[in-house]
Design an enzyme around this catalytic site. Structure first.
Site, PDB file in Angstrom:
ATOM      1  N   GLN A  52      -2.134   7.260   1.811  1.00 21.42           N
ATOM      2  CA  GLN A  52      -1.817   8.479   2.562  1.00 21.42           C
ATOM      3  C   GLN A  52      -0.501   8.329   3.338  1.00 21.42           C
ATOM      4  O   GLN A  52       0.376   9.180   3.257  1.00 21.42           O
ATOM      5  CB  GLN A  52      -2.955   8.830   3.536  1.00 21.42           C
TER       6      GLN A  52
ATOM      7  N   ASP B 206      -1.578  -7.189  -4.805  1.00 19.24           N
ATOM      8  CA  ASP B 206      -2.892  -7.137  -4.165  1.00 19.24           C
ATOM      9  C   ASP B 206      -2.752  -8.013  -2.925  1.00 19.24           C
ATOM     10  O   ASP B 206      -2.328  -9.170  -3.022  1.00 19.24           O
ATOM     11  CB  ASP B 206      -3.933  -7.707  -5.140  1.00 19.24           C
TER      12      ASP B 206
ATOM     13  N   TYR C  28     -14.268  -1.589  10.580  1.00 18.61           N
ATOM     14  CA  TYR C  28     -12.878  -1.111  10.633  1.00 18.61           C
ATOM     15  C   TYR C  28     -12.266  -1.478  11.985  1.00 18.61           C
ATOM     16  O   TYR C  28     -11.173  -2.046  12.065  1.00 18.61           O
ATOM     17  CB  TYR C  28     -12.902   0.400  10.440  1.00 18.61           C
TER      18      TYR C  28
ATOM     19  N   ILE D 162      -4.587  11.182  10.985  1.00 20.80           N
ATOM     20  CA  ILE D 162      -3.289  11.684  10.509  1.00 20.80           C
ATOM     21  C   ILE D 162      -3.522  12.808   9.501  1.00 20.80           C
ATOM     22  O   ILE D 162      -4.279  12.645   8.539  1.00 20.80           O
ATOM     23  CB  ILE D 162      -2.455  10.549   9.903  1.00 20.80           C
TER      24      ILE D 162
ATOM     25  N   GLY E 271       0.827  -1.211   0.000  1.00 24.11           N
ATOM     26  CA  GLY E 271       0.000   0.000   0.000  1.00 24.11           C
ATOM     27  C   GLY E 271       0.859   1.258   0.000  1.00 24.11           C
ATOM     28  O   GLY E 271       0.571   2.226   0.705  1.00 24.11           O
TER      29      GLY E 271
HETATM   30  C1  AKB Z   1     -10.128   6.962   9.941  1.00 25.42           C
HETATM   31  O1  AKB Z   1     -10.672   8.031  10.239  1.00 25.42           O
HETATM   32  O2  AKB Z   1     -10.734   5.977   9.526  1.00 25.42           O
HETATM   33  C2  AKB Z   1      -8.634   6.841  10.151  1.00 25.42           C
HETATM   34  C3  AKB Z   1      -8.316   6.375  11.525  1.00 25.42           C
HETATM   35  C4  AKB Z   1      -8.408   7.283  12.673  1.00 25.42           C
HETATM   36  O3  AKB Z   1      -7.976   5.246  11.701  1.00 25.42           O
HETATM   37  N1  AKB Z   1      -8.007   8.096   9.881  1.00 25.42           N
END
Ligand code: AKB
Length: 316
Positions: A12, A53, A142, A172, A8
């Site tokens: 960012q 990938d 997530y 970030i 990756g």
């Molecule tokens: C997000 O907002 O998903 C990321 C994080 C804080 O992990 N920047």
């Protein structure tokens, strides 16, 4: 001699981390990989670049053998808001991808860096001064992938001796490659819009405090945790690291010191707001400070001055 593979590299963090790793360890010793070579452009393309990938484990093995890789930085992930829209893909990339990476690391004796996140926490986590070791019951896909990957890293370290390390990143803020689909993206977009149009409409409401960090400190954290003396480490994966905590109003006031007429409006996005509400307001990063000397350089004032200067110079 380190031979590092970045998964990756065009994202960012990857787009800046890869260049810094090459500066430190030599251009030819840092292999940048991403899902397509079209993404690897500019200075990034000046070093070894390969298509990878993360779901393609045989390809990862091929590259590890070809370049005699001993360290893998796995930055592949869908950020929090987009992961809520595509939870199945988020699981595949964020967790299955990381499991595959750890398996390759186990078989080929590689160290692994993994960026966890404030997203690994949830509504039942203490939100003030969030401890290193505390309740982690995230309510987003997530977060589920992040906390699971932290645990997998600890498991592979304990069971197989894989040198798996990582940090829990806050939002970030950067000015090279835009983030995409994160809950904290507002804190990047606001600077671009302030410089370009003098106004910004924020998707999170006033009073939403979140931890944040400027990219140079994030890059330092990625490298320093991997360079840390193993005999000093009590934790290995998911070190809390932070540099500042603010809400949109505090950020607005910092920007107004440079752009006095800057105006901030609100149009709250419910999914992003509920994700942000489930995350800590500010973390305690004392374990990272004690175990490997973590200490951020940038604060809100110095970061804001630099962001505005760099974005102005882009003449957008
Ligand atoms: C997000 O907002 O998903 C990321 C994080 C804080 O992990 N920047």
């Amino acid at each position: 001699m380190k031979n590092i593979l970045v998964i990756g590299c065009a994202g960012q963090i990857g787009s800046e981390l890869t260049l810094e790793l090459r500066r430190r360890y030599g251009v030819d010793n840092v292999i940048g990989t991403d899902v397509s070579l079209d993404k690897i452009t500019g200075k990034l393309a000046e070093g070894p670049s390969e298509v990878l990938d993360i779901s393609n484990t045989p390809r990862l093995v091929e590259l590890v053998k070809k370049y005699k890789v001993d360290t893998i930085y796995n930055l592949a992930a869908l950020l929090s808001a987009v992961a809520e829209a595509k939870p199945q893909l988020a699981w595949e990339v964020g967790l299955i991808g990381h499991y595959n990476t750890l398996e390759v690391a186990r078989e080929h004796n590689c160290a692994v860096f993994f960026p966890s996140s404030i997203g690994s926490f949830g509504p039942s986590t203490p939100h003030q001064n969030t401890p290193q070791d505390t309740i982690q019951r995230p309510t987003t896909m997530y977060g589920v992938t992040k906390v699971s990957a932290e645990l997998l890293g600890d498991y592979y370290h304990k069971k197989y001796g894989v040198d798996s390390r990582g940090v829990r990143f806050p939002g970030i803020i950067s000015n090279v490659t835009m983030p995409g689909g994160g809950t904290t993206d507002y804190a990047v977009e606001i600077y671009y819009e302030a410089v370009k149009h003098g106004k910004y409409t924020c998707p999170l409401k006033a009073g939403t405090f979140l931890d944040m960090m400027y990219m140079p400190d994030a890059i330092k954290a990625c490298i320093d945790v991997m360079e840390a003396d193993p005999s000093k480490l009590i934790h290995h994966n998911g070190f809390n690291v932070t540099a500042m905590s603010f809400d949109p109003e505090i950020l607005k006031n910092a920007i107004r010191k440079h752009i006095p007429n800057f105006e901030l409006f609100y149009d709250v996005e419910p999914i992003k707001q509920s994700i942000a509400d489930s995350w800590p307001d500010n973390m305690d990063d004392s374990c990272a400070r004690q175990e490997w000397g973590w200490s951020p350089t940038w604060n809100l004032e110095t970061m804001t001055e630099d962001m505005i200067k760099v974005i102005r110079a882009k003449n957008l």
